[in-house]
Design a protein around this motif. Structure first.
Motif, PDB file in Angstrom:
ATOM      1  N   UNK A   1      59.261 -23.373 -25.895  1.00  0.00           N
ATOM      2  CA  UNK A   1      59.474 -23.373 -27.356  1.00  0.00           C
ATOM      3  C   UNK A   1      58.188 -22.942 -28.055  1.00  0.00           C
ATOM      4  N   UNK A   2      58.286 -22.033 -29.004  1.00  0.00           N
ATOM      5  CA  UNK A   2      57.053 -21.508 -29.580  1.00  0.00           C
ATOM      6  C   UNK A   2      56.745 -22.116 -30.947  1.00  0.00           C
ATOM      7  N   UNK A   3      55.475 -22.047 -31.296  1.00  0.00           N
ATOM      8  CA  UNK A   3      55.026 -22.571 -32.577  1.00  0.00           C
ATOM      9  C   UNK A   3      55.007 -21.402 -33.562  1.00  0.00           C
ATOM     10  N   UNK A  29      53.321 -18.813 -24.879  1.00  0.00           N
ATOM     11  CA  UNK A  29      53.415 -19.865 -23.867  1.00  0.00           C
ATOM     12  C   UNK A  29      52.192 -19.895 -22.966  1.00  0.00           C
TER      13      UNK A  29
ATOM     14  N   UNK B  68      50.113 -24.738 -24.900  1.00  0.00           N
ATOM     15  CA  UNK B  68      51.378 -24.364 -25.543  1.00  0.00           C
ATOM     16  C   UNK B  68      52.506 -24.155 -24.530  1.00  0.00           C
ATOM     17  N   UNK B  69      52.142 -23.987 -23.262  1.00  0.00           N
ATOM     18  CA  UNK B  69      53.179 -23.817 -22.252  1.00  0.00           C
ATOM     19  C   UNK B  69      54.035 -25.074 -22.167  1.00  0.00           C
ATOM     20  N   UNK B  71      54.830 -27.024 -24.639  1.00  0.00           N
ATOM     21  CA  UNK B  71      55.407 -27.397 -25.938  1.00  0.00           C
ATOM     22  C   UNK B  71      56.929 -27.488 -25.802  1.00  0.00           C
ATOM     23  N   UNK B  72      57.491 -28.535 -26.410  1.00  0.00           N
ATOM     24  CA  UNK B  72      58.951 -28.705 -26.329  1.00  0.00           C
ATOM     25  C   UNK B  72      59.490 -29.013 -27.705  1.00  0.00           C
ATOM     26  N   UNK B  73      60.683 -28.490 -27.971  1.00  0.00           N
ATOM     27  CA  UNK B  73      61.357 -28.843 -29.211  1.00  0.00           C
ATOM     28  C   UNK B  73      62.813 -29.096 -28.844  1.00  0.00           C
ATOM     29  N   UNK B 189      58.373 -29.753 -33.921  1.00  0.00           N
ATOM     30  CA  UNK B 189      57.338 -29.153 -33.085  1.00  0.00           C
ATOM     31  C   UNK B 189      56.158 -28.658 -33.927  1.00  0.00           C
ATOM     32  N   UNK B 190      56.471 -28.057 -35.085  1.00  0.00           N
ATOM     33  CA  UNK B 190      55.391 -27.559 -35.942  1.00  0.00           C
ATOM     34  C   UNK B 190      54.508 -28.716 -36.383  1.00  0.00           C
TER      35      UNK B 190
END
Lengths: 608, 222
Positions: A1-3, A29, B68-69, B71-73, B189-190
């Motif tokens: 999931x990206x920011x 990522x 960031x790898x 990161x989960x939403x 997530x933000x």
């Protein structure tokens, strides 16, 4: 999931701005985010790409020299990733900020997948190399405008409306137009003008182009070097430059065109010079001249082009120093022209050139005017000396009060040399007859130049004496047997390439040029102009040109070699080091000079 | 991928047990070596008993780097309409059609990040909802300990002798004060990302560069 914040930032950061949203998401990522505080040292040996998100980071060489300040969107680490060679750079945080670290694998993956990403980092890398390393490949230092611009003239008449201009720009997809009245260039108009001079001023779409155009824009000939265009743009802070051919508009070049055309060029040094705010900064810049010279040598740039580049750098240093002096001293009390004489004027400056300059003033140098320009001249001359352009041992410098004169003062001084010439006086004065304006008023300079040429053209007595002084020295004809060697101050013996070769041609060509009233100053251009005006036989002109090039090349190569070996740069050539071919060429050159001197004697004596 | 199916057959609190087995790092661990899980939960309201989780965002900080790898939403299926809360988090019922079961998300969180130091901005909300979710799903909840960046910020400003308004402690105001980029607010997530940036900045700005987890906890409790 990206920011989304990360994606948005990447999407506006070259070279990632071409990637699709999905590709950017993939890219993100492989990023990790780190926060640095001022004074923190950033590790430089990790195999990943640093992308500055916020804050400022200072990059120092292993000698503690500041190389660059990295800001939002700048990169570091690609050097190691591309070459596997580690620089002993120090990267330190100046202002707190965030960096994105992109994993090395992803960096390589992107380079292989996207050609423009690869190209971008390759170019970034070579430009950086250029800043402080010599090794470089495939760069072209001597691109001319005609190499990069095409006859692509898009013009509009001053009587048309701004709306029509906007339509034409949109249709042709250009950001600027030439404005021509009866085939004559009268101005330019840019998309920025449409914004700031029409929309912002609430002018109607029916306003005429003539109302808002920039009148009498700077122009540049299509035969000029590209770096001269950059020089003009940096000096006047403009981004569009009409290109002319024989004085008629031909095309337009923009700052973007130039950046696109060349990624690794002395242009960067010139651009740097014009950005400096202090003499210290200029001195730092001038340290790079040495590396530039080495690179020019490696590129085997011909001597005449190298001389041209060296002169352009001296010009830029001079112009910047004058700007800095004015910042310090306040606006000048009257109009002035900063003049260069000798090799800087002729644009064939060598590596051991010293300063030859002067000031031409609108008003008589008295009282506050004299005070002001005395300070300005001192500032500039000392500044040039700090940047490696030695002070003139003969005191031919603007810091000498005798060389700060009004138009009237200069005019009467030239009149004295011209009307009552003596060989000895002329010998010392010949250098003054090669002059060029470096900064300040072109009009004032033109007035002086026209005044001089009007006095010299067809002035038989003056030309006789000038031609005599030009024959005072001769080329060493019996080259191998009774070869004339001179000694310099340190008792080294050799053939003086300047005194016994290059200067002889310069002097001789000057006589013909002044006789013809030709305003060119560069020796090669003078020779071409003389042939074109039938003032010299075109074969003779070509011979002299070739001889001049050979001698200049020999001297340039010699200087490069001396520079590499860390020796003093001198004009004394040891004949023993020459190859057989070079000896033959040299012999031919001297023969050409000898014949030309004989022809000159015949020409200017007979006419009396 | 069908792990969650298996889970239902096992005793419900196995996940909780596993989670509790992994201890928190000791209080003398330097914060630079802590593994932080930064979390943000968007809900249909503020009452953990009656309102529901609509989304959870999280990311991991290791060695003071946000990875960031990881990161989960996750969008969560809600038993009721998100109703008016959509005004805040922008998630409408139609967006939630591809959402996951709450059990799936919470299980993933507890299984993967046991032993990590949980962080949130105004952490009491996250703590309450997470605890309530676990109680419903597993019958019992682990005791969640959070580092609260809002508390840290309050302490920081207090130490500087500043007058503090409630609005100064909202996430966007904090980002502003730390010159950090603004993200879309009220997106799980933000917000987790913003909170992570804030934590990095707060850690760097603390006068004590060798701060331990224990000291950080003390600051976070106020």
């Amino acid at each position: 999931m990206e920011i989304s914040e990360v994606i948005k930032f990447l999407a506006k950061t070259t070279p990632f701005n071409h990637l699709s949203q999905a590709e950017l998401a993939q890219l993100s990522k492989h990023i990790s985010v780190y926060y640095y505080q001022a004074q923190d040292k950033v590790p430089t040996n990790g195999r990943r790409l640093l992308i500055v998100r916020t804050g400022v980071f200072a990059l120092y060489s292993d000698q503690q020299q500041l190389l660059a300040k990295l800001q939002e969107g700048d990169f570091y680490g690609y050097q190691l990733l591309l070459t596997d060679l580690n620089d002993d750079d120090l990267l330190q945080c100046d202002e707190d900020g965030l960096v994105y670290w992109l994993a090395g694998d992803m960096f390589h993956h992107l380079r292989h997948q996207f050609k423009n990403v690869d190209l971008f980092f390759q170019r970034l890398f070579s430009r950086r190399l250029h800043q402080y390393k010599e090794q470089q490949q495939n760069s072209r230092f001597t691109l001319k405008l005609l190499d990069v611009v095409h006859a692509h003239k898009i013009a509009i008449s001053p009587e048309q409306t701004v709306q029509q201009a906007a339509q034409l720009m949109t249709e042709k997809r250009v950001s600027s137009l030439l404005v021509e009245d009866a085939e004559k260039l009268v101005g330019i108009i840019t998309d920025r003008d449409l914004r700031s001079r029409v929309l912002a001023e609430n002018l109607p779409a029916t306003s005429l182009v003539s109302q808002i155009m920039t009148r009498q824009p700077h122009t540049i000939d299509k035969n000029a070097y590209l770096f001269e265009a950059v020089q003009l743009m940096s000096r006047f802070n403009i981004h569009h430059l009409p290109v002319t051919e024989h004085g008629v508009s031909f095309s337009m070049i923009t700052a973007t065109d130039i950046i696109r055309a060349q990624q690794d060029h002395p242009v960067y040094l010139i651009g740097e010079i014009h950005r400096q705010q202090t003499v210290d900064g200029l001195e730092q810049c001038s340290l790079h001249i040495h590396e530039l010279v080495q690179t020019l040598g490696k590129q085997q740039v011909p001597a005449n082009e190298a001389g041209h580049i060296m002169t352009t750098i001296t010009d830029a240093l001079t112009q910047r120093l004058i700007k800095l002096a004015i910042l310090q001293l306040g606006e000048p009390p009257c109009v002035f022209s900063w003049l260069a004489f000798g090799s800087q004027a002729r644009m064939d400056q060598s590596l051991n050139a010293d300063q030859d300059n002067a000031l031409l003033l609108e008003k008589e140098p008295k009282g506050e005017i004299e005070d002001y320009f005395s300070q300005l001249a001192e500032f500039v001359c000392q500044g040039l000396a700090r940047c490696g352009i030695k002070l003139c041992p003969g005191n031919i410098m603007a810091s000498n009060p005798e060389l700060r004169l009004s138009l009237k003062g200069w005019s009467s001084r030239f009149a004295r040399w011209i009307n009552t010439p003596t060989p000895q006086a002329l010998l010392n004065a010949s250098i003054y007859f090669d002059l060029r304006v470096i900064e300040g008023s072109r009009g004032l300079f033109n007035a002086l130049q026209q005044d001089i040429l009007a006095k010299t053209a067809n002035n038989d007595l003056f030309l006789l004496h000038l031609s005599k002084t030009a024959q005072e020295r001769t080329a060493p004809l019996g080259f191998f047997k009774n070869f004339i060697l001179e000694q310099d101050g340190k008792h080294k013996k050799g053939l003086d390439l300047k005194k016994r070769g290059i200067s002889l041609i310069t002097d001789l060509v000057r006589v013909y040029t002044l006789a013809a009233g030709i305003s060119e100053v560069n020796t090669r251009q003078r020779l071409q102009a003389l042939a074109a005006a039938h003032m010299m036989d075109s074969r003779d002109s070509q011979n002299l040109l070739d001889a001049f090039d050979v001698l200049a090349q020999l001297r340039w190569d010699k200087h490069l070699q001396e520079l590499q070996q860390g020796h003093d740069v001198t004009n004394l050539l040891d004949p023993a080091v020459l190859s057989a071919l070079q000896r033959h060429q040299l012999k031919d050159c001297f023969a050409v000079i000898h014949e030309a001197q004989a022809a000159m004697r015949y020409r200017f004596s007979r006419e009396l | 991928m069908f792990d969650w199916l298996k889970l239902k057959k096992e005793p419900v609190h196995a996940v909780v047990q596993q989670f509790e087995l992994v201890a928190w790092p000791s209080p003398d661990t330097p914060v630079s070596q802590c593994r932080f899980l930064v979390l943000d939960i968007e809900t249909t309201g503020l009452d953990a008993k009656n309102d529901h989780i609509v989304s959870i965002g999280w990311l991991l900080i290791e060695h003071q780097e946000i990875n960031l790898a990881q990161a989960r939403h996750v969008l969560i299926k809600t038993p009721v309409s998100v109703g008016q809360s959509a005004v805040f988090h922008g998630l409408h019922d139609k967006d939630l059609s591809e959402a996951q079961e709450l059990a799936e998300a919470i299980t993933e969180l507890l299984q993967q990040y046991a032993g990590a130091v949980f962080v949130a901005h105004h952490a009491s909300i996250e703590q309450k909802f997470l605890t309530m979710a676990c109680q419903r799903l597993y019958g019992r909840s682990p005791k969640f300990k959070f580092i609260d960046t809002m508390q840290l910020e309050w302490q920081r400003l207090l130490n500087q002798g500043k007058v503090i308004h409630q609005r100064d402690l909202r996430l966007p105001s904090c980002l502003n004060r730390h010159h950090l980029p603004q993200s879309q607010h009220h997106h799980a997530l933000e917000d987790a990302f913003s909170c992570a940036l804030l934590l990095l900045s707060q850690l760097k700005k603390s006068r004590d560069q060798q701060m331990t987890l224990g000291e950080l906890q003390a600051l976070s409790r106020g």
